[in-house]
Design an enzyme around this catalytic site. Sequence first.
Site, PDB file in Angstrom:
ATOM      1  N   HIS A 186       0.857  -1.197   0.000  1.00  0.00           N
ATOM      2  CA  HIS A 186       0.000   0.000   0.000  1.00  0.00           C
ATOM      3  C   HIS A 186       0.892   1.246   0.000  1.00  0.00           C
ATOM      4  O   HIS A 186       1.377   1.675   1.038  1.00  0.00           O
ATOM      5  CB  HIS A 186      -0.913  -0.021   1.221  1.00  0.00           C
ATOM      6  CG  HIS A 186      -2.066   0.935   1.147  1.00  0.00           C
ATOM      7  ND1 HIS A 186      -2.179   1.927   0.201  1.00  0.00           N
ATOM      8  CD2 HIS A 186      -3.197   1.038   1.918  1.00  0.00           C
ATOM      9  CE1 HIS A 186      -3.300   2.602   0.393  1.00  0.00           C
ATOM     10  NE2 HIS A 186      -3.934   2.080   1.427  1.00  0.00           N
ATOM     11  N   HIS A 189      -2.781   6.858  -0.936  1.00  0.00           N
ATOM     12  CA  HIS A 189      -3.810   7.453  -0.079  1.00  0.00           C
ATOM     13  C   HIS A 189      -3.313   8.144   1.188  1.00  0.00           C
ATOM     14  O   HIS A 189      -4.014   8.202   2.195  1.00  0.00           O
ATOM     15  CB  HIS A 189      -4.853   6.388   0.289  1.00  0.00           C
ATOM     16  CG  HIS A 189      -5.498   5.763  -0.907  1.00  0.00           C
ATOM     17  ND1 HIS A 189      -6.306   4.663  -0.837  1.00  0.00           N
ATOM     18  CD2 HIS A 189      -5.432   6.085  -2.230  1.00  0.00           C
ATOM     19  CE1 HIS A 189      -6.713   4.321  -2.050  1.00  0.00           C
ATOM     20  NE2 HIS A 189      -6.188   5.189  -2.915  1.00  0.00           N
ATOM     21  N   TYR A 191      -0.824   7.380   3.246  1.00  0.00           N
ATOM     22  CA  TYR A 191      -0.248   6.580   4.320  1.00  0.00           C
ATOM     23  C   TYR A 191       1.284   6.587   4.221  1.00  0.00           C
ATOM     24  O   TYR A 191       1.850   7.355   3.456  1.00  0.00           O
ATOM     25  CB  TYR A 191      -0.875   5.181   4.311  1.00  0.00           C
ATOM     26  CG  TYR A 191      -2.368   5.243   4.570  1.00  0.00           C
ATOM     27  CD1 TYR A 191      -2.852   5.798   5.757  1.00  0.00           C
ATOM     28  CD2 TYR A 191      -3.297   4.826   3.622  1.00  0.00           C
ATOM     29  CE1 TYR A 191      -4.218   5.908   6.007  1.00  0.00           C
ATOM     30  CE2 TYR A 191      -4.665   4.936   3.854  1.00  0.00           C
ATOM     31  CZ  TYR A 191      -5.121   5.480   5.048  1.00  0.00           C
ATOM     32  OH  TYR A 191      -6.465   5.606   5.278  1.00  0.00           O
TER      33      TYR A 191
END
Length: 398
Positions: A186, A189, A191
């Site tokens: 990931h 977004h 993070y």
Amino acid sequence: MADNATTQGSNTLFSPYKMAKFNLSHRVVLAPMTRCRALNWIPQAALAEYYAQRSTPGGFLISEGTLISPTAPGFPHVPGIYSDEQVEAWRNIVDAVHAKGSIIFCQLWHVGRASHPVYQPGGAPPISSTSKPISARWRILLPDGSYGVYPEPRALSTSEIPEIVQHYRQAAINAIRAGFDGIEIHGAHGYLIDQFLKDGINDRTDEYGGSLANRCRFLMQVVQAVVSAIGAERVAVRISPAIDHLDAIDSDPLKLGLAVVERLNNFQKELGRKLTYLHVTQPRYTAYGQTESGRPGSEEEEAHLMQNLRKAYEGTFMCSGGFTRKLGMEAVAEGHADLVSYGRLFISNPDLVLRLKLNAPLTKYNRKTFYTQDPVIGYTDYPFLSKESETKEPRARL
């Protein structure tokens, strides 16, 4: 282009696709979505039912964001993959998905500064690329259900970063131990990895800040470490260069996206093997994804960014962010994506693949139950088409 047919020989959402070593029967993917049903960071039995409900023979699922370490959380009741107990709990869920004939990847997640001392070991400040907090425009969901202000994070020292890279590597190994078919890093977004990538956040003066090469360094070190542990054909990357979620702004999103793609391409060439896929979030996610209000960005601008990334990346390309049936069909038919991941529509339509194939009505979702802890309500109780109608063959194989 019509949304229910394409020219002979062209692909649709329901055409088979070979993704690395995996043979997919269709291109509708379950997007990773935080659902807050894992108590004490441990996946519960309800997750097995939830993911199995959304499994189809030859389908592909991506797990919710899964914590790589005790410092990784920024939501209540999200699952981890850093302890033996978590690995064992995930095994039951993965087995339930495999029993339905689906493939499932684990999304490896560290929220970085998008956390709070209440989630951190010893009540410490969250870690990040920076000591700048997320602005008051955003609020963090706390364990008691209230919303709080994001605190000032602690910028990681240069010497600490290799340890975080190692956490990703070990989490990937743990995911394979749990039976997952692969992992998605990931890097999107707002993070932790995105906090290194975006120049609106990253204000470092060491080798992880400043130039594009430096800002991409942390992501690429994670990619290299994970690939060395489990193999390229089990590793995917998600990025969102144009998404401003949690103040993740960059001065030139296209340039950033192309810089990441260039480095992934070069890595693949040196390795002699490709990653499983690159997953990119559409810019319209900003307008629709969080508030469902506001106007979407310029379609031309979006198309320019996404199509340039698609053309540049040498491998399987997945899109997500506000896709309807029509938009998904067009993206695949026109070659703008190989795979399309669906989020909120999959929450309220466990048999979304069948509904999209039949162009059947979709059940509306209830946003108020997205992040509750109830193991049934708003989670596994959404109806299947077979329970809504008298269709004789509602569960036809795709």
